[in-house]
Design a protein around this motif. Structure first.
Motif, PDB file in Angstrom:
ATOM      1  N   ILE A 107       0.831  -1.202   0.000  1.00 36.40           N
ATOM      2  CA  ILE A 107       0.000   0.000   0.000  1.00 36.40           C
ATOM      3  C   ILE A 107       0.867   1.254   0.000  1.00 36.40           C
ATOM      4  O   ILE A 107       0.753   2.127  -0.867  1.00 36.40           O
ATOM      5  CB  ILE A 107      -0.937   0.007   1.223  1.00 36.40           C
ATOM      6  N   ILE A 108       1.755   1.347   0.971  1.00 39.00           N
ATOM      7  CA  ILE A 108       2.535   2.576   1.155  1.00 39.00           C
ATOM      8  C   ILE A 108       3.521   2.807   0.013  1.00 39.00           C
ATOM      9  O   ILE A 108       3.969   3.931  -0.229  1.00 39.00           O
ATOM     10  CB  ILE A 108       3.279   2.533   2.515  1.00 39.00           C
ATOM     11  N   GLN A 109       3.857   1.750  -0.733  1.00 42.09           N
ATOM     12  CA  GLN A 109       4.833   1.884  -1.815  1.00 42.09           C
ATOM     13  C   GLN A 109       4.393   2.908  -2.866  1.00 42.09           C
ATOM     14  O   GLN A 109       5.213   3.612  -3.449  1.00 42.09           O
ATOM     15  CB  GLN A 109       5.072   0.523  -2.471  1.00 42.09           C
ATOM     16  N   ARG A 110       3.095   3.020  -3.089  1.00 37.64           N
ATOM     17  CA  ARG A 110       2.593   4.002  -4.065  1.00 37.64           C
ATOM     18  C   ARG A 110       2.881   5.434  -3.620  1.00 37.64           C
ATOM     19  O   ARG A 110       3.234   6.283  -4.425  1.00 37.64           O
ATOM     20  CB  ARG A 110       1.082   3.855  -4.222  1.00 37.64           C
ATOM     21  N   THR A 111       2.695   5.683  -2.336  1.00 35.50           N
ATOM     22  CA  THR A 111       2.908   7.037  -1.839  1.00 35.50           C
ATOM     23  C   THR A 111       4.384   7.412  -1.859  1.00 35.50           C
ATOM     24  O   THR A 111       4.729   8.589  -1.989  1.00 35.50           O
ATOM     25  CB  THR A 111       2.358   7.186  -0.405  1.00 35.50           C
ATOM     26  N   LEU A 112       5.247   6.416  -1.734  1.00 39.52           N
ATOM     27  CA  LEU A 112       6.694   6.675  -1.794  1.00 39.52           C
ATOM     28  C   LEU A 112       7.153   6.987  -3.211  1.00 39.52           C
ATOM     29  O   LEU A 112       8.256   7.494  -3.418  1.00 39.52           O
ATOM     30  CB  LEU A 112       7.470   5.467  -1.258  1.00 39.52           C
ATOM     31  N   ALA A 113       6.301   6.668  -4.194  1.00 40.42           N
ATOM     32  CA  ALA A 113       6.662   6.877  -5.603  1.00 40.42           C
ATOM     33  C   ALA A 113       6.144   8.210  -6.143  1.00 40.42           C
ATOM     34  O   ALA A 113       6.172   8.448  -7.351  1.00 40.42           O
ATOM     35  CB  ALA A 113       6.109   5.727  -6.448  1.00 40.42           C
ATOM     36  N   ALA A 114       5.687   9.078  -5.256  1.00 45.75           N
ATOM     37  CA  ALA A 114       5.104  10.357  -5.684  1.00 45.75           C
ATOM     38  C   ALA A 114       6.170  11.339  -6.141  1.00 45.75           C
ATOM     39  O   ALA A 114       7.339  11.247  -5.770  1.00 45.75           O
ATOM     40  CB  ALA A 114       4.306  10.967  -4.538  1.00 45.75           C
ATOM     41  N   LYS A 115       5.709  12.327  -6.930  1.00 48.45           N
ATOM     42  CA  LYS A 115       6.606  13.402  -7.355  1.00 48.45           C
ATOM     43  C   LYS A 115       7.093  14.223  -6.162  1.00 48.45           C
ATOM     44  O   LYS A 115       8.208  14.717  -6.142  1.00 48.45           O
ATOM     45  CB  LYS A 115       5.870  14.342  -8.320  1.00 48.45           C
ATOM     46  N   SER A 116       6.219  14.383  -5.154  1.00 42.26           N
ATOM     47  CA  SER A 116       6.545  15.189  -3.986  1.00 42.26           C
ATOM     48  C   SER A 116       5.638  14.788  -2.834  1.00 42.26           C
ATOM     49  O   SER A 116       4.669  14.036  -3.019  1.00 42.26           O
ATOM     50  CB  SER A 116       6.336  16.672  -4.290  1.00 42.26           C
ATOM     51  N   LEU A 117       5.946  15.286  -1.639  1.00 47.31           N
ATOM     52  CA  LEU A 117       5.113  14.995  -0.473  1.00 47.31           C
ATOM     53  C   LEU A 117       3.698  15.526  -0.669  1.00 47.31           C
ATOM     54  O   LEU A 117       2.715  14.830  -0.384  1.00 47.31           O
ATOM     55  CB  LEU A 117       5.747  15.612   0.777  1.00 47.31           C
ATOM     56  N   LYS A 118       3.552  16.760  -1.141  1.00 50.18           N
ATOM     57  CA  LYS A 118       2.216  17.330  -1.336  1.00 50.18           C
ATOM     58  C   LYS A 118       1.401  16.531  -2.345  1.00 50.18           C
ATOM     59  O   LYS A 118       0.193  16.331  -2.180  1.00 50.18           O
ATOM     60  CB  LYS A 118       2.324  18.792  -1.773  1.00 50.18           C
ATOM     61  N   GLU A 119       2.065  16.064  -3.400  1.00 43.04           N
ATOM     62  CA  GLU A 119       1.374  15.250  -4.411  1.00 43.04           C
ATOM     63  C   GLU A 119       0.896  13.939  -3.786  1.00 43.04           C
ATOM     64  O   GLU A 119      -0.218  13.475  -4.049  1.00 43.04           O
ATOM     65  CB  GLU A 119       2.326  14.972  -5.580  1.00 43.04           C
ATOM     66  N   SER A 120       1.744  13.357  -2.955  1.00 44.67           N
ATOM     67  CA  SER A 120       1.384  12.115  -2.279  1.00 44.67           C
ATOM     68  C   SER A 120       0.212  12.325  -1.328  1.00 44.67           C
ATOM     69  O   SER A 120      -0.713  11.505  -1.258  1.00 44.67           O
ATOM     70  CB  SER A 120       2.599  11.590  -1.504  1.00 44.67           C
ATOM     71  N   GLN A 121       0.207  13.430  -0.600  1.00 42.99           N
ATOM     72  CA  GLN A 121      -0.876  13.718   0.342  1.00 42.99           C
ATOM     73  C   GLN A 121      -2.201  13.975  -0.378  1.00 42.99           C
ATOM     74  O   GLN A 121      -3.267  13.570   0.095  1.00 42.99           O
ATOM     75  CB  GLN A 121      -0.492  14.906   1.220  1.00 42.99           C
ATOM     76  N   LYS A 122      -2.147  14.623  -1.530  1.00 42.20           N
ATOM     77  CA  LYS A 122      -3.377  14.808  -2.315  1.00 42.20           C
ATOM     78  C   LYS A 122      -3.908  13.462  -2.805  1.00 42.20           C
ATOM     79  O   LYS A 122      -5.122  13.236  -2.841  1.00 42.20           O
ATOM     80  CB  LYS A 122      -3.108  15.747  -3.501  1.00 42.20           C
ATOM     81  N   GLY A 123      -3.002  12.568  -3.172  1.00 45.42           N
ATOM     82  CA  GLY A 123      -3.418  11.226  -3.583  1.00 45.42           C
ATOM     83  C   GLY A 123      -4.090  10.471  -2.455  1.00 45.42           C
ATOM     84  O   GLY A 123      -5.080   9.754  -2.665  1.00 45.42           O
ATOM     85  N   ILE A 124      -3.584  10.654  -1.237  1.00 44.88           N
ATOM     86  CA  ILE A 124      -4.168  10.020  -0.049  1.00 44.88           C
ATOM     87  C   ILE A 124      -5.608  10.496   0.168  1.00 44.88           C
ATOM     88  O   ILE A 124      -6.516   9.701   0.449  1.00 44.88           O
ATOM     89  CB  ILE A 124      -3.315  10.354   1.201  1.00 44.88           C
ATOM     90  N   ILE A 125      -5.839  11.802   0.042  1.00 44.34           N
ATOM     91  CA  ILE A 125      -7.189  12.353   0.223  1.00 44.34           C
ATOM     92  C   ILE A 125      -8.133  11.834  -0.865  1.00 44.34           C
ATOM     93  O   ILE A 125      -9.294  11.487  -0.586  1.00 44.34           O
ATOM     94  CB  ILE A 125      -7.143  13.891   0.221  1.00 44.34           C
ATOM     95  N   PHE A 126      -7.651  11.782  -2.100  1.00 43.37           N
ATOM     96  CA  PHE A 126      -8.465  11.243  -3.198  1.00 43.37           C
ATOM     97  C   PHE A 126      -8.873   9.807  -2.897  1.00 43.37           C
ATOM     98  O   PHE A 126     -10.035   9.417  -3.073  1.00 43.37           O
ATOM     99  CB  PHE A 126      -7.674  11.333  -4.505  1.00 43.37           C
ATOM    100  N   ALA A 127      -7.926   8.998  -2.409  1.00 38.28           N
ATOM    101  CA  ALA A 127      -8.233   7.611  -2.043  1.00 38.28           C
ATOM    102  C   ALA A 127      -9.258   7.560  -0.913  1.00 38.28           C
ATOM    103  O   ALA A 127     -10.137   6.691  -0.899  1.00 38.28           O
ATOM    104  CB  ALA A 127      -6.954   6.886  -1.632  1.00 38.28           C
TER     105      ALA A 127
END
Length: 545
Positions: free
Chosen positions: A269-289
């Motif tokens: 699960i967490i591997q996707r968030t580690l592959a983000a362009k940036s922390l903010k991009e990863s956090q936006k992806g988390i909210i979308f999920a």
């Protein structure tokens, strides 16, 4: 309804499209050799919408669709707590855990363990996770997927099981072994769209055809009249399913253990968030999920309740005959996990059936691909390189990832048929994951947020947690498994604290994590999304309490 030639064409077209897409998005430029970052973290290039959809695709698979529909049949809407509580958990992960993980620039969760504690604990947890992914997660996804295809495409007697096992494995392997996380994440964008569309088609068809008169409104009214008790989110002790969902403890107890472990410290699960362009991009992806998680019960739990209504109607009072025979095994027990595939086969017309089977296969294949990639990542980065080949080239690293994923897949194919006698596979996953997750969660929480935590305390804690979990699971104790998880977490934390305080001569451990308030600041977009999710979840529980 039989699986027609039209359905077969639709299904095969999906399989070819997804494999072709996976290979295309992950192809190398001429002369370029995939690096470890390319293969395991998609070159750290994923945008927020790809992260959000990929998180859901990795999560929503056969054990969710088939398993939660089966639990919807047996338990009712209360099983949706796993989804709605997950939406809240994702907010916590995005705000408090991701900033630390991304700052450390890790590939795997065991790698973080090595940075915070030591290599011994990292290796122990790496072996734990590989075994869990292969023998519980990957195996159950494959088994339930094959069971569904056998029910829909065949007669449900098991004659197509092995063909389905091999077919699903072949589709997942065709692009994920070659392309790595990049192939998995980008195909997930398509697969989640198909999954949601297919899920709504099944729910709508089931409600529309629930009564002899037909009609969506009639179906919804009849569903609530007959199965009103199935819409209680908080079960009391008189409910036969209380041991699986123990009342208010779902909100304040062990459910948090299951969700925090799964969404915060689960590699695939967490591997996707580690592959983000940036922390903010990863956090936006988390909210979308998180928003996507709110709608999942509509497409995976409601179908199970629809089947419950048809199953409990006296013979002759419903327009669907023989329902009891379909779900009753020879020994008199009920095959709950057949609910979703049976509903599809009964109510969907040719073409639509093929589309929804493709959506189901999409969910299965995407989760399998995610798990295979994570097994490959952990084995290669945390076992192969440090113990067998410290000077591995990029080519050797990627090849070992492919080999380890192949071995995991073959093992799952061999083990999967052994799950045939498990009544609710979703509960099986939760219970056996719950044997290890409280201890691992305790180690991470203490390691992240208590500076005195030592390596010795963490090792003693995670090993003793297994003993505690086994003891609490014995019939003599008779605790619901979510309560078992909560008590295991608390006792493990006590052990970690006790050992750390008696073995650490310093005010804090030399490897302690140092955080600042600035690290946990989030963007306005994240904050607004988080508030909306919290309000929606509160309203849902207030309405269906």
């Amino acid at each position: 309804m039989e699986f027609t030639i039209v359905d077969t064409i639709v299904f095969c077209a999906y399989a070819l499209m997804i494999v072709a897409l996976g290979l295309w998005v992950s192809k190398d430029e001429k002369g370029h050799q995939k690096t470890a970052e390319d293969y395991f973290l998609a070159g750290k290039s994923l945008p927020w919408w790809a992260i959000g959809t990929s998180l859901i695709a990795a999560n929503i698979s056969a054990e969710q669709i088939i398993g939660m529909s089966g639990s919807g049949f047996a338990v009712g809407l209360a099983i949706a707590s796993y989804e709605w509580m997950a939406a809240v958990t994702l907010i916590i992960v995005g705000k408090y855990l991701l900033p630390i993980f991304i700052e450390k620039e890790i590939f795997t969760i065991p790698e973080f363990v090595e940075q915070r504690f030591n290599t011994t604990l990292k290796t122990i947890l790496a072996v734990f996770w590989i075994a869990l992914f292969v023998f519980v997660n990957l195996t159950t996804v494959l088994y339930l997927g094959a069971l569904a295809l056998d029910t829909i495409m065949g007669t449900g007697d098991g004659s197509l099981m092995m063909y389905a096992l091999i077919g699903l494995s072949a589709i997942a392997a065709a692009y994920s072994l070659y392309g790595g996380l990049s192939a998995v994440a980008w195909t997930d964008v398509i697969q989640v769209g198909l999954l949601v569309l297919g899920g709504f088609v099944v729910t709508f068809a089931g409600l529309y055809n629930l009564t002899p008169e037909g009609g969506l409104f009639n179906g919804i009214t009849h569903l609530y009249e007959v199965a009103g008790n199935k819409f209680d989110m908080i079960l009391d002790q008189s409910n036969p399913e209380f041991s699986n969902l123990p009342g208010i403890a779902v909100l304040i107890g062990g459910m948090w253990v299951a969700n925090l472990y799964y969404w915060g410290f689960n590699q695939y699960i967490i591997q996707r968030t580690l592959a983000a362009k940036s922390l903010k991009e990863s956090q936006k992806g988390i909210i979308f999920a998180g928003f996507l998680k709110l709608i999942i019960p509509l497409i995976v739990v409601i179908p199970g309740i629809i089947v419950y209504v048809l199953f409990t109607q006296p013979e002759g009072t419903t327009h669907i005959s023989g329902v009891v025979d379909v779900f009753t095994k020879a020994d008199g027990s009920i095959q709950y996990d057949n609910a979703y595939p049976w509903l599809m086969k009964v109510f969907l017309s040719p073409g639509f059936l093929g589309l929804v089977v493709a959506a189901l296969a999409a969910a299965i294949v995407s989760s399998m691909a995610s798990m295979l990639n994570s097994v490959a990542t952990i084995f290669t980065m945390d076992i192969y390189i440090p113990y067998f080949n410290k000077d591995a080239t990029d080519k050797q690293t990627v090849n070992m990832g492919r080999i380890s994923a192949s071995v995991a897949l073959i093992t799952a194919i061999i083990v999967a048929p052994q799950l045939d006698n498990v009544p609710q596979v979703f509960q099986y996953i939760q219970e056996y994951t719950g044997m290890v997750s409280p201890g691992i969660l305790a180690v991470f929480l203490m390691g992240l947020f208590w500076k005195k935590t030592t390596s010795k305390g963490a090792i003693y804690g995670v090993l003793s947690s297994i003993v505690i979990a086994v003891f609490l699971k014995t019939p003599a104790v008779q605790l619901p498994f979510l309560d078992q998880m909560l008590y295991t977490l608390i006792l493990t934390i006590v052990i970690i604290m006790g050992v750390s305080l008696t073995t650490n001569p310093h005010d804090e451990d030399p490897k302690a994590i140092h955080t600042t308030a600035e690290m946990f600041k989030t963007s306005p977009a994240f904050n607004i999304g988080a508030y909306i999710i919290l309000v929606i979840v509160a309203v849902l529980y207030a309405v269906f309490w």
